[in-house]
Design an enzyme around this catalytic site. Structure first.
Site, PDB file in Angstrom:
ATOM      1  N   HIS A 135     -40.706 -22.558 -21.682  1.00 27.61           N
ATOM      2  CA  HIS A 135     -40.026 -21.779 -20.648  1.00 27.61           C
ATOM      3  C   HIS A 135     -38.708 -22.411 -20.197  1.00 27.61           C
ATOM      4  O   HIS A 135     -37.895 -21.744 -19.569  1.00 27.61           O
ATOM      5  CB  HIS A 135     -40.922 -21.631 -19.414  1.00 27.61           C
ATOM      6  CG  HIS A 135     -42.184 -20.884 -19.677  1.00 27.61           C
ATOM      7  ND1 HIS A 135     -42.216 -19.588 -20.133  1.00 27.61           N
ATOM      8  CD2 HIS A 135     -43.475 -21.289 -19.592  1.00 27.61           C
ATOM      9  CE1 HIS A 135     -43.472 -19.204 -20.282  1.00 27.61           C
ATOM     10  NE2 HIS A 135     -44.258 -20.210 -19.979  1.00 27.61           N
ATOM     11  N   HIS A 174     -47.932 -16.849 -22.764  1.00 27.17           N
ATOM     12  CA  HIS A 174     -46.739 -16.547 -21.961  1.00 27.17           C
ATOM     13  C   HIS A 174     -45.518 -16.456 -22.864  1.00 27.17           C
ATOM     14  O   HIS A 174     -45.448 -17.131 -23.891  1.00 27.17           O
ATOM     15  CB  HIS A 174     -46.502 -17.651 -20.922  1.00 27.17           C
ATOM     16  CG  HIS A 174     -47.614 -17.789 -19.934  1.00 27.17           C
ATOM     17  ND1 HIS A 174     -48.659 -18.681 -20.104  1.00 27.17           N
ATOM     18  CD2 HIS A 174     -47.885 -17.135 -18.776  1.00 27.17           C
ATOM     19  CE1 HIS A 174     -49.506 -18.579 -19.090  1.00 27.17           C
ATOM     20  NE2 HIS A 174     -49.067 -17.648 -18.272  1.00 27.17           N
ATOM     21  N   ASP A 265     -53.705 -20.926 -23.968  1.00 21.93           N
ATOM     22  CA  ASP A 265     -54.083 -20.027 -22.872  1.00 21.93           C
ATOM     23  C   ASP A 265     -54.244 -18.599 -23.392  1.00 21.93           C
ATOM     24  O   ASP A 265     -54.584 -17.692 -22.641  1.00 21.93           O
ATOM     25  CB  ASP A 265     -53.072 -20.092 -21.726  1.00 21.93           C
ATOM     26  CG  ASP A 265     -51.636 -20.119 -22.214  1.00 21.93           C
ATOM     27  OD1 ASP A 265     -50.745 -20.483 -21.423  1.00 21.93           O
ATOM     28  OD2 ASP A 265     -51.388 -19.767 -23.391  1.00 21.93           O
TER      29      ASP A 265
HETATM   30  N1  LIG Z   1     -51.575 -17.654 -11.732  1.00 20.93           N
HETATM   31  C1  LIG Z   1     -50.555 -18.600 -11.373  1.00 20.93           C
HETATM   32  C2  LIG Z   1     -49.185 -18.119 -11.827  1.00 20.93           C
HETATM   33  C3  LIG Z   1     -48.593 -19.157 -12.770  1.00 20.93           C
HETATM   34  N2  LIG Z   1     -47.358 -18.656 -13.372  1.00 20.93           N
HETATM   35  C4  LIG Z   1     -46.687 -19.685 -14.202  1.00 20.93           C
HETATM   36  C5  LIG Z   1     -47.329 -19.754 -15.559  1.00 20.93           C
HETATM   37  C6  LIG Z   1     -46.647 -20.839 -16.393  1.00 20.93           C
HETATM   38  C7  LIG Z   1     -47.238 -20.859 -17.812  1.00 20.93           C
HETATM   39  C8  LIG Z   1     -46.793 -22.104 -18.568  1.00 20.93           C
HETATM   40  C9  LIG Z   1     -47.206 -22.065 -20.064  1.00 20.93           C
HETATM   41  O1  LIG Z   1     -48.602 -21.956 -20.212  1.00 20.93           O
HETATM   42  O2  LIG Z   1     -46.623 -20.964 -20.730  1.00 20.93           O
HETATM   43  C10 LIG Z   1     -46.740 -23.359 -20.727  1.00 20.93           C
HETATM   44  F1  LIG Z   1     -47.023 -23.290 -22.023  1.00 20.93           F
HETATM   45  F2  LIG Z   1     -45.438 -23.510 -20.574  1.00 20.93           F
HETATM   46  F3  LIG Z   1     -47.365 -24.385 -20.203  1.00 20.93           F
HETATM   47 ZN   LIG Z   2     -48.773 -20.316 -21.435  1.00 22.03          ZN
END
Ligand SMILES: NCCCNCCCCCC(O)(O)C(F)(F)F
Ligand SMILES: [Zn+2]
Length: 665
Positions: A135, A174, A265
């Site tokens: 990200h 994500h 994830d």
């Molecule tokens: N429910 C809580 C909302 C969280 N919103 C942010 C999610 C970030 C994902 C990070 C990721 O998993 O993509 C990485 F690989 F970068 F670690």
């Molecule tokens: Zn992720």
């Protein structure tokens, strides 16, 4: 060459120091449970441990701005309050006095991995790192990411090793917008990402994460976004996207290096992804990438927040990189409607850039625009409900025990046994019972003794494969169709057995067992077969038979693999018919890909004149990566038509062949 494993516990030495619900899931234990699971399972010892290093300023500046780097450099000296203050300028990320150090190690780990693979020291590898990277942007941290580890690795590979084309596969749930921005106008880096999207209602809520964002200027077509607009996606959904989007395009692109944003994830049980794909799916995703770029695959950890699911998925990935056979794909019941819609949208958005999906049906254009306008509005009011994720449970991934003997061969007199293979001497005095059965069933001239010994050795080989004493086999025989009959009849005896017979080249193939589904025959040839087609007898007629690599590969990726995965055989009988015209590199690709089925139990049959092919075949059966095919030209229109019409006719019976949602009445 082995598999590199890059890990350093220093990367566990930072964590969230204040209350922030969005960041609390990104904990040091993510790394410790992953590494400990690799140690527990004995996989860590089978890897070559490569030390991390700190990325230099020059490395980091390949992707990030000086201002950003200078700002991050000040964080080790900040007080807690100053760190909180500093963090506020970014979204869903936190800083810590030690996170800059760890972010340099995470990026450096990815570079160490790229060095070990591109210098030829290691074949492939995995870097277990935090903070993650996909990200983070030129001048901004985001989503737990500080430096974009994989983007830096891609730039580094091009700059230091002159790598021409890099494929980045982002299977994290994500969207790695940081990677997309970094390469969106760059045709030398193909970025593929699937991600939970829910029509922009899911984080990071970006319009540019949708399927119609394909890259800019020279980079148009080299950015592939697959949005999941519903949660609960399963193994079939993921595999369908690989078979019908990623792999055809990846083979056409022909990368020199594959980097994986390996976020887990997207696996079952994860509180962020809320998907249902099981950990063993990552064994298949990894396997399907390992025949690209001559096997040069570098996986770098991104997300993954269910510690059980994460640990299992990391082990599945590393065990596949080590070359162990992958588990049988369990109960694939076809992609869901929403996944098919996404699949269709992505293919229609990219058909103009990639000849391997040129035939994809177009979308009625109106559908794209209104869908966004309407849904963007209701996104504002629908907040992310913090539903308590009911604890998902799933079965332990199946044990993947490598056979004592990887590859055994049955060869006629005078043909040398390839190294690393076990030669099954034809039984001196074949079992009289078997001998009689052969005489009455197969042998025309009954006293044909060496045919008898060959066939009995072939059966012995098949039996030992069934017992998993031997993983794969190769036999040179005089009479191919007799040998096929022999193996099919022997294997069909055991009730649970199913044999996938893949025939390459013209010639009569016995259709025994195709009526009741105990056998599935897929034959690639240049001749229209008069044979009555049924669900289990599938002739694939290609204009130049197996001589045209692109047409053949398109049929393998878009037809044979989906069929094979859905059929889920206990044995794959791969037959190279006489003068098939198939070149060695395509043949090795085919062998490599088919080993994702039947736990790698591939039995290759060839005419005894094919002595020159014994070595290359054995090396692929032993798990050596197939050489790259090079960039593929467009398949012949006749071949595209042939594959498309077959797919259209068969998709009622074989759900993994679908690429569009069933017409909604
Ligand atoms: N429910 C809580 C909302 C969280 N919103 C942010 C999610 C970030 C994902 C990070 C990721 O998993 O993509 C990485 F690989 F970068 F670690
Ligand atoms: Zn992720």
């Amino acid at each position: 060459m082995g598999t590199a494993l890059i890990y350093d516990e220093e990367m566990t030495n930072y964590k969230l120091l204040w209350v922030d619900p969005a960041c609390k899931i990104e904990v040091p234990e993510r790394l410790t449970v992953s590494y400990e699971a690799l140690v527990e399972s004995g996989l860590a010892d089978r890897c070559m441990s490569i030390p991390v290093r700190e990325a230099t300023d020059a490395d980091i500046l390949l992707v990030h701005s000086e201002d950003y780097l200078d700002a991050v450099k000040t964080t080790p000296y900040k007080t807690l309050e100053e760190l909180k203050e500093f963090t506020l300028q970014f979204g869903d990320v936190y800083f810590h006095p030690n996170i800059y150090h760890c972010a340099k190690l995470a990026a450096g780990a990815a570079l160490q991995l790229v060095d070990s693979v591109l210098t030829g020291k290691m074949r492939n590898g995995m870097a277990l790192v935090r903070p993650p990277g996909h990200h983070s942007m030129c001048s901004a941290a985001s989503g737990f990411c500080v430096f974009n580890n994989v983007a830096i690795a891609a730039k580094y590979a091009k700059q230091k090793y002159g790598v021409k084309r890099v494929l980045i596969v982002d299977w994290d749930i994500h969207h790695g917008q940081g990677v997309q921005y970094c390469f969106e106008d760059d045709p030398s880096v193909l970025y593929f990402s699937w991600h939970r999207y829910e029509h922009q209602k899911y984080w990071p809520h970006l319009r540019e994460s949708d399927f119609d964002i394909v890259g800019k200027e020279k980079g148009a077509g080299f950015n592939i976004n697959v949005p999941w607009n519903k949660v609960g996606m399963q193994n079939s959904d993921y595999l369908s996207v690989f078979f019908h989007i990623l792999l055809p395009v990846a083979y056409e692109f022909s990368p020199d290096l594959v980097l994986v944003c390996a976020g887990f994830d997207s696996g079952i049980g994860d509180p962020e992804g809320k998907m249902c794909a099981t950990p063993d799916i990552f064994a298949h995703l990894t396997h399907l990438l390992m025949n690209l770029a001559g096997g040069k695959v570098c996986a770098v950890l991104e997300g993954g927040y269910n510690l059980t699911s994460l640990a299992q998925s990391v082990c599945q990935t590393v065990q596949t990189l080590l070359g162990d056979p992958v588990p049988r794909p369990s109960n694939l019941d076809g992609p869901c409607k929403s996944a098919l819609e996404s699949l269709h949208c992505v293919r229609s958005a990219h058909r103009r850039y990639w000849s391997s999906i040129r035939h994809a049906a177009d979308l009625p254009s109106c559908e794209i625009s209104t869908k966004h306008i309407k849904l963007a509005e209701d996104k504002l009011d629908k907040e992310e409900e913090e539903k308590s994720a009911e604890e998902e449970v799933w079965p332990q991934p199946p044990k993947r025990v490598p056979s004592a003997i990887r590859t055994a061969v049955v060869l006629p007199e005078g043909v040398a046994c390839p190294d690393r293979c076990k030669c099954l001497m034809s039984a001196e005095d074949p079992d009289p019972l078997i001998a009689n059965k052969f005489r009455e069933n197969f042998l025309k001239d009954a006293d044909d003794s060496d045919a008898l010994t060959t066939l009995s050795s072939l059966i012995a080989l098949a039996e030992r494969m069934e017992k998993n004493e031997i993983c794969s086999g190769l036999a040179l025989v005089r009479d191919i169709s007799m040998a096929i009959m022999c193996v099919i009849q022997h294997t069909a005896a055991a009730l649970s057995n199913r044999v996938l017979v893949v025939c390459v080249g013209d010639g009569k193939v016995p259709s025994h067992g195709t009526d009741d589904g105990k056998t599935l025959v897929v034959q690639f040839s240049s001749k229209k077969s008069e044979e009555q087609k049924c669900k289990y007898y599938i002739p694939v007629c290609l204009k130049k038979g197996c001589q045209d690599a692109s047409g053949f590969m398109q049929a393998v990726l878009g037809l044979l693999l989906p069929l094979g995965y859905e059929y889920d055989p206990s044995l794959v009988l791969l037959v190279k018919m006489p003068d098939s015209g198939l070149c060695d590199t395509v043949w090795k690709q085919l062998i490599g890909l088919l080993q994702g089925l039947a736990q790698g139990h591939t039995l290759v049959l060839m005419q005894d004149v094919e002595r020159a092919c014994v070595g290359p075949t054995a090396s692929s059966l032993l798990g050596d990566a197939a050489p790259s095919l090079g960039q593929l030209h467009a398949p012949l229109p006749e071949d595209v038509e042939a594959v498309e019409s077959l797919r259209h006719r068969l998709k009622a019976d074989w759900k993994l062949l679908q690429t569009t949602a069933p017409e909604t009445r």
